[in-house]
Design a protein around this motif. Structure first.
Motif, mmCIF file in Angstrom:
data_model
loop_
_atom_site.group_PDB
_atom_site.id
_atom_site.type_symbol
_atom_site.label_atom_id
_atom_site.label_comp_id
_atom_site.label_asym_id
_atom_site.label_seq_id
_atom_site.Cartn_x
_atom_site.Cartn_y
_atom_site.Cartn_z
ATOM 1 N N SER A 69 -49.634 -26.603 19.014
ATOM 2 C CA SER A 69 -49.042 -27.306 17.893
ATOM 3 C C SER A 69 -49.072 -26.932 16.587
ATOM 4 C CB SER A 69 -49.590 -28.808 18.296
ATOM 5 O OG SER A 69 -51.021 -29.028 17.760
ATOM 6 N N VAL A 86 -39.818 -31.514 22.307
ATOM 7 C CA VAL A 86 -40.236 -32.902 22.159
ATOM 8 C C VAL A 86 -40.707 -33.361 23.515
ATOM 9 C CG1 VAL A 86 -38.479 -33.348 20.356
ATOM 10 C CG2 VAL A 86 -37.775 -33.656 22.662
ATOM 11 N N PRO A 89 -45.287 -33.141 24.561
ATOM 12 C CA PRO A 89 -46.247 -33.713 23.297
ATOM 13 C C PRO A 89 -47.513 -33.355 23.641
ATOM 14 C CG PRO A 89 -45.356 -35.437 24.967
ATOM 15 C CD PRO A 89 -44.430 -34.334 24.993
ATOM 16 N N ASP A 90 -47.873 -33.209 25.055
ATOM 17 C CA ASP A 90 -49.237 -32.730 25.199
ATOM 18 C C ASP A 90 -49.457 -31.386 25.483
ATOM 19 O OD1 ASP A 90 -47.360 -32.211 27.343
ATOM 20 O OD2 ASP A 90 -48.520 -33.293 29.148
#
Length: 226
Positions: A69, A86, A89-90
Motif C-alpha cells: 500500500s 479499490v 483494501p486488505d
C-alpha cells in the motif's frame, strides 16, 4: 495445462547496479518508509554489489518494512501515479506462501528475475507447481513493485505479470482465491478515466487464465556473504 505462449515482448535491459538501485530507493523515500537510514541502504547495496550476493539482481525491502500500500503510489507511467485497486483494501494482509522463505533482514537481493511471458494464459494454480519444477519461486507483490520501480519497462501493455508468491489466508487457514498482479489500467470501471495508463496493483482469481499476464519469478532471495 496450456502450451507455452509465443511472445513478442521487448527484451528488457539489465537492471541497474545495486548501488544505483539503492540510490533510487533513497530518492523515492523508501528507506524512510522502511525505518532505515540512507547509510544502511547504501551499505547493504555496496556489500551485495561487491560479489557477496547475486550480480545483476534486484534490491528489495522486506514486505513487513515496506508494504504494498505504501509502495504502489510510488509507481509512475505516463506521469500517472500507481495505485491499488479499490476492491483490495486488505492488500497488506497478503503474505508469502508457506513454501517461500524471505530472509529475516530489512533488505535482500533477488536473482535472475523473469516476467514469465511464456506462461501467459496459464492460471496461477497451473503456474505455481510449474515454477517450482523449474527451480524458481514466484515474486511477492512488493518484490514485483520494486522491480517496476527500478525498471518501469518491466510493465508493458499486453505483457504484465502476476506476483503469486503473496497470498491471503482466511481465518480457517485456506487460501483466499485472489492472486495479486501488476498491470496497466485502462481507466475503466472503478479505476476512473483519470487513471488510464497508470500502473496498478490488483488481483485475479487463482483458477483463471489471462493472455496478457505472465508470472514474475526469481531463482532465489539472497543476503551478502558475511
Amino acid at each position: 495445462m496450456p502450451e507455452p505462449t509465443p511472445v513478442t515482448a521487448a527484451v528488457l535491459p539489465a537492471l541497474p547496479p545495486l548501488t544505483t538501485q539503492g540510490e533510487t530507493l533513497i530518492e523515492l523515500g523508501i528507506h524512510e518508509i522502511a525505518g532505515l537510514t540512507a547509510a544502511e541502504i547504501r551499505g547493504f547495496a555496496k556489500a551485495a554489489g561487491a560479489g557477496g550476493a547475486v550480480q545483476g539482481g534486484l534490491l528489495t525491502v522486506h514486505p513487513d518494512r515496506a508494504p504494498a500500500s505504501a509502495l504502489a503510489p510510488l509507481l509512475r507511467r505516463d506521469d500517472k501515479q500507481g495505485f491499488v485497486v479499490v476492491d483490495m483494501p486488505d492488500v497488506d494482509l497478503f503474505t508469502p506462501l508457506d513454501t517461500i522463505t524471505v530472509p529475516d533482514a530489512p533488505l535482500h537481493v533477488l536473482g535472475d528475475i523473469d516476467r514469465g511471458d511464456h506462461m501467459a494464459n496459464w492460471s496461477p494454480d497451473e503456474a505455481l507447481p510449474a515454477l517450482a519444477a523449474q527451480g524458481r519461486t514466484p515474486l511477492l507483490l512488493t518484490e514485483g513493485i520494486h522491480w517496476v520501480l527500478q525498471q518501469p519497462a518491466a510493465l508493458e501493455r499486453n505483457h504484465c505479470f502476476m506476483t503469486i508468491g503473496s497470498r491471503l489466508r482466511k481465518a480457517n487457514g485456506a487460501l483466499d482465491a485472489r492472486t495479486p498482479a501488476l498491470w496497466i489500467s485502462n481507466g475503466t470501471g472503478r479505476d476512473g478515466r483519470e487513471r488510464r495508463n497508470a500502473p496498478k496493483a490488483g488481483w485475479c482469481w487463482a483458477g483463471n487464465r489471462h493472455t496478457w499476464l505472465g508470472f514474475g519469478s526469481t531463482t532465489g532471495r539472497h543476503l551478502p556473504d558475511a
